[in-house]
Design an enzyme around this catalytic site. Sequence first.
Site, PDB file in Angstrom:
ATOM      1  N   GLU A  70      18.614  39.734  34.282  1.00  0.00           N
ATOM      2  CA  GLU A  70      19.385  40.623  34.561  1.00  0.00           C
ATOM      3  C   GLU A  70      20.570  41.005  35.456  1.00  0.00           C
ATOM      4  OE1 GLU A  70      22.187  43.864  32.801  1.00  0.00           O
ATOM      5  OE2 GLU A  70      21.657  41.562  31.716  1.00  0.00           O
TER       6      GLU A  70
ATOM      7  N   HIS B 165      32.687  42.843  26.582  1.00  0.00           N
ATOM      8  CA  HIS B 165      32.430  42.737  28.319  1.00  0.00           C
ATOM      9  C   HIS B 165      32.643  41.146  27.755  1.00  0.00           C
ATOM     10  CE1 HIS B 165      30.024  43.060  31.617  1.00  0.00           C
ATOM     11  NE2 HIS B 165      29.193  42.352  31.700  1.00  0.00           N
TER      12      HIS B 165
END
Length: 326
Positions: free
Chosen positions: A72, A134
């Site tokens: 991430e 997104h």
Amino acid sequence: MNINTLIKLTLVFTLMVILMGAYTRLSDAGLGCPDWPGCYGQIIVPSDSDEISQAQNQFPERKLEQDKAWLEMIHRYIAGALGLMVLAILIMCLRNKEAPKKLPMFISALIIFQAALGMWTVTMKLMPIVVMSHLIGGFSLFSLMLLLYLRNKKIRIPGGDSYARQFAPLAMAGLLVLVVQIMLGGWTSSNYAALSCTTLPICEGDWLGNLQFAKAFSPFQGDHPSFEFGVLDYPARMTIHVSHRIWGIVTAIVLLMLAIKLVKSHSSIMRNSAYVLLLLLTVQIGLGISNIVMHLPLGIAVSHNGGAALLLLNMVFINYVILRKA
């Protein structure tokens, strides 16, 4: 570094962000860091025992998994670098009298919105509509960066290509059909519906009698502590998967028709673009089938995302060039 070189480098970084985002999502690492923009309150993933203990005390609801957290954070680092590159392009365009102004300003606004969507992806616990938005934002940024490069480079077919130009409506239809397919792919992924059908050419069982379009495509799926691994029942997920698969057939037919028409174009630019379209379409179909047959292996699933991005780039290029004359 001149502006065209920077734009090309930014295109590479945008593709890296798209691929890394797909890898992170498909590795179930979208919540590897439960906060934003840091990770458990830090700029880097906590590593020593004291930092890990402090992180767990601060976020007791989620166990720290360093491998997922690093995925991430690497995604965020690359995205942050991309944001700085877009800012540099904006400044260079504003300083250059001949460079476009409105498009780089819009791209800059888009990347700020993309950052907000990245934050909401985490704070809203992978809500599908946010995750898909997104993803679409990343694909849009990729397309607009190519458009900026083409406008700044002033790429044209000398005198135009009268043969190719007659297929402009088909090229635009192909682009729109592809955009819908990419959105369906994003919705499939964000709802964890990629393995809802594991047989070819159609789903197993009474799939036709279990279609639930209203539930499958509702942007709001209620309140949940987390949307990780999906919250929809099997019929809804199966409906999403079937829609993506059937529309994929429609997309393949339209793009194949366009490619066959354009290989006869007068200009080498259009002919080469048609051959690239045929190649990308063939690879993308193969990757899609492989995902089903091999039950979504990570490398192939990520490549399928990258293939969609490159197909979109190719279609943007075709539409741009086919409508412009020197």
